[in-house]
Design an enzyme around this catalytic site. Sequence first.
Site, PDB file in Angstrom:
ATOM      1  N   CYS A   1      27.739  34.357  40.617  1.00 24.70           N
ATOM      2  CA  CYS A   1      27.971  33.705  39.435  1.00 24.70           C
ATOM      3  C   CYS A   1      27.120  32.347  39.477  1.00 24.70           C
ATOM      4  O   CYS A   1      26.612  32.066  38.284  1.00 24.70           O
ATOM      5  CB  CYS A   1      29.518  33.186  39.425  1.00 24.70           C
ATOM      6  SG  CYS A   1      30.463  34.680  39.052  1.00 24.70           S
TER       7      CYS A   1
ATOM      8  N   HIS B   1      29.257  28.143  33.466  1.00 23.73           N
ATOM      9  CA  HIS B   1      29.466  29.436  33.884  1.00 23.73           C
ATOM     10  C   HIS B   1      30.775  29.930  33.240  1.00 23.73           C
ATOM     11  O   HIS B   1      31.825  29.424  33.280  1.00 23.73           O
ATOM     12  CB  HIS B   1      29.620  29.785  35.317  1.00 23.73           C
ATOM     13  CG  HIS B   1      29.990  31.116  35.512  1.00 23.73           C
ATOM     14  ND1 HIS B   1      29.490  32.417  35.051  1.00 23.73           N
ATOM     15  CD2 HIS B   1      31.107  31.641  36.367  1.00 23.73           C
ATOM     16  CE1 HIS B   1      30.055  33.426  35.287  1.00 23.73           C
ATOM     17  NE2 HIS B   1      31.143  33.090  36.482  1.00 23.73           N
TER      18      HIS B   1
ATOM     19  N   ASN C   1      32.723  37.732  31.377  1.00 24.27           N
ATOM     20  CA  ASN C   1      32.024  37.099  32.289  1.00 24.27           C
ATOM     21  C   ASN C   1      30.891  38.014  32.612  1.00 24.27           C
ATOM     22  O   ASN C   1      30.916  38.863  33.300  1.00 24.27           O
ATOM     23  CB  ASN C   1      32.927  37.207  33.548  1.00 24.27           C
ATOM     24  CG  ASN C   1      32.313  36.185  34.702  1.00 24.27           C
ATOM     25  OD1 ASN C   1      31.080  36.158  34.550  1.00 24.27           O
ATOM     26  ND2 ASN C   1      33.377  35.889  35.391  1.00 24.27           N
TER      27      ASN C   1
HETATM   28  O1  UT7 Z   1      33.117  34.291  37.866  1.00 23.27           O
HETATM   29  C1  UT7 Z   1      33.888  33.863  39.160  1.00 23.27           C
HETATM   30  C2  UT7 Z   1      34.584  35.001  39.247  1.00 23.27           C
HETATM   31  N1  UT7 Z   1      36.010  35.159  38.845  1.00 23.27           N
HETATM   32  C3  UT7 Z   1      36.996  34.238  38.245  1.00 23.27           C
HETATM   33  O2  UT7 Z   1      36.638  32.949  37.952  1.00 23.27           O
HETATM   34  C4  UT7 Z   1      38.377  34.728  38.075  1.00 23.27           C
HETATM   35  C5  UT7 Z   1      39.513  33.632  38.287  1.00 23.27           C
HETATM   36  N2  UT7 Z   1      40.760  34.082  37.986  1.00 23.27           N
HETATM   37  C6  UT7 Z   1      41.078  34.659  36.996  1.00 23.27           C
HETATM   38  O3  UT7 Z   1      40.596  34.580  35.722  1.00 23.27           O
HETATM   39  C7  UT7 Z   1      42.489  35.181  36.808  1.00 23.27           C
HETATM   40  O4  UT7 Z   1      43.094  34.879  38.214  1.00 23.27           O
HETATM   41  C8  UT7 Z   1      42.558  36.535  36.325  1.00 23.27           C
HETATM   42  C9  UT7 Z   1      42.367  36.584  34.886  1.00 23.27           C
HETATM   43  C10 UT7 Z   1      41.801  37.435  37.170  1.00 23.27           C
HETATM   44  C11 UT7 Z   1      43.995  37.080  36.302  1.00 23.27           C
HETATM   45  O5  UT7 Z   1      44.931  36.341  35.741  1.00 23.27           O
HETATM   46  P1  UT7 Z   1      46.362  35.689  36.504  1.00 23.27           P
HETATM   47  O6  UT7 Z   1      46.922  34.885  35.418  1.00 23.27           O
HETATM   48  O7  UT7 Z   1      45.820  35.033  37.587  1.00 23.27           O
HETATM   49  O8  UT7 Z   1      47.181  36.830  36.813  1.00 23.27           O
HETATM   50  P2  UT7 Z   1      47.572  37.779  38.224  1.00 23.27           P
HETATM   51  O9  UT7 Z   1      46.306  38.350  38.879  1.00 23.27           O
HETATM   52  O10 UT7 Z   1      48.413  36.725  38.854  1.00 23.27           O
HETATM   53  O11 UT7 Z   1      48.559  38.987  37.650  1.00 23.27           O
HETATM   54  C12 UT7 Z   1      49.700  38.663  36.861  1.00 23.27           C
HETATM   55  C13 UT7 Z   1      50.164  39.874  36.192  1.00 23.27           C
HETATM   56  C14 UT7 Z   1      50.326  40.999  37.309  1.00 23.27           C
HETATM   57  O12 UT7 Z   1      51.403  41.753  37.192  1.00 23.27           O
HETATM   58  P3  UT7 Z   1      52.835  41.386  37.943  1.00 23.27           P
HETATM   59  O13 UT7 Z   1      52.543  41.882  39.512  1.00 23.27           O
HETATM   60  O14 UT7 Z   1      53.196  39.861  37.717  1.00 23.27           O
HETATM   61  O15 UT7 Z   1      53.846  42.324  37.203  1.00 23.27           O
HETATM   62  C15 UT7 Z   1      49.206  41.806  37.332  1.00 23.27           C
HETATM   63  O16 UT7 Z   1      49.530  43.108  37.706  1.00 23.27           O
HETATM   64  O17 UT7 Z   1      49.343  40.442  35.323  1.00 23.27           O
HETATM   65  C16 UT7 Z   1      48.911  41.911  35.780  1.00 23.27           C
HETATM   66  N3  UT7 Z   1      47.466  42.274  35.325  1.00 23.27           N
HETATM   67  C17 UT7 Z   1      47.446  42.709  33.837  1.00 23.27           C
HETATM   68  N4  UT7 Z   1      48.277  42.811  33.030  1.00 23.27           N
HETATM   69  C18 UT7 Z   1      47.653  43.387  31.995  1.00 23.27           C
HETATM   70  C19 UT7 Z   1      46.620  41.884  35.847  1.00 23.27           C
HETATM   71  N5  UT7 Z   1      45.426  42.219  35.157  1.00 23.27           N
HETATM   72  C20 UT7 Z   1      46.092  42.670  34.018  1.00 23.27           C
HETATM   73  C21 UT7 Z   1      45.326  43.206  32.850  1.00 23.27           C
HETATM   74  N6  UT7 Z   1      46.203  43.630  31.905  1.00 23.27           N
HETATM   75  N7  UT7 Z   1      44.000  43.242  32.672  1.00 23.27           N
END
Ligand code: UT7
Length: 348
Positions: free
Chosen positions: A114, A275, A305
């Site tokens: 990134c 970014h 992204n």
């Molecule tokens: O460019 C640099 C690289 N990356 C980043 O900067 C990413 C930084 N992180 C993020 O943007 C966020 O952590 C994410 C968008 C990736 C994820 O959001 P979050 O609010 O941190 O969600 P989480 O990973 O804690 O997941 C929460 C819930 C989970 O379900 P349970 O276990 O609570 O039942 C996941 O399985 O959301 C679920 N989940 C989804 N549900 C629907 C994860 N991905 C999805 C999805 N659709 N695409």
Amino acid sequence: MQRSKIAGIGYYVPKNVYTNNDLSRFMDTNDEWIQERTGIKERRFADRLEETTTTMGVEAAKIAIERAGITAQDIDFIVFATLSPDYYFPGCGVLLQREMKMKEVGALDIRNQCSGFIYALSVADQFIKTGMYKNILVVGSEKHSFAMDFETRSRNVSVIFGDGAGAVVLQAAQNEDQGILSTHLHSDGSEAEILAMFYPGSHANKWLKDKPAYPDQELGGLFMTTEQLEGGAALPYMDGPAVFKKAVVKFPEVIKEALTANNLTEKDIDLLVPHQANLRISQYVQQLLGLEDDKVFNNIQKYGNTTAASVPIALCEAWEAGKIKEGDLVCLAAFGSGFTWASALIRW
Ligand code: UT7
């Protein structure tokens, strides 16, 4: 030493638009979740066969070169940033050199995910400052769609990323008040594996945990069994919440570092181009720095992204929209896998 300036800028995004609802045809996800957690509404995916990271970089480069008022023959160095190269080796820099029929100039590939574009810009900036090169092409391009898994098991990764490319031409600034004021590069490898793709890699076996490829073999190990590949051994891994927590600390830190180095403050920023990792990250950083809405440019809503391409695409869109005028102070900042993070301050 003479400063360097951005003499031309361009971007290219593939025409195929995939909305959040389109993704829900392949996996268990929905528009509400994606928009609420990331701000993303849609992204572009390259043509699976015709478009590559290099060809998209070439399209962006053509525009940047034309806007700089030069030709591809005038480019005397290439810096190409990507994490999704056409080949494991050689890198995209030489492929772009071939495609654009450039002279036999040096081509350097940057592997900084990134923050790749800002790292690339920083490298090019040093070559301009020392007078070693006159017209450097800096490209950030990604074709993520080819290596992503569109099944529910990978939904936290595959709803975030999109394809595209951005490019700039760097030249020596004529006016001494203009150009790149400074760049700031950082890394911390202590959590390198929380956002990574282990395969193909010479240490991939270690990260395949209970199922290393061919454990009884005396040598080798790059080639995986069909079962391992189908099991997801070659897919990107991300601990999203851990990345998020680190990003919201490092973004403001590296922006403040750039301002302090130039005796400037947050109030002096005319436009911050972060970014495009997650709209929530950008908004958090904006709030922490106390910046008005019109001082931060975001386009993750349309493109997702695009990793090394996100900063030059956003910078170019902002410039095309008339949001950057001569004399403006523009701040670029990025954070991502590695971890690596970086910033650049530019007097436009
Ligand atoms: O460019 C640099 C690289 N990356 C980043 O900067 C990413 C930084 N992180 C993020 O943007 C966020 O952590 C994410 C968008 C990736 C994820 O959001 P979050 O609010 O941190 O969600 P989480 O990973 O804690 O997941 C929460 C819930 C989970 O379900 P349970 O276990 O609570 O039942 C996941 O399985 O959301 C679920 N989940 C989804 N549900 C629907 C994860 N991905 C999805 C999805 N659709 N695409």
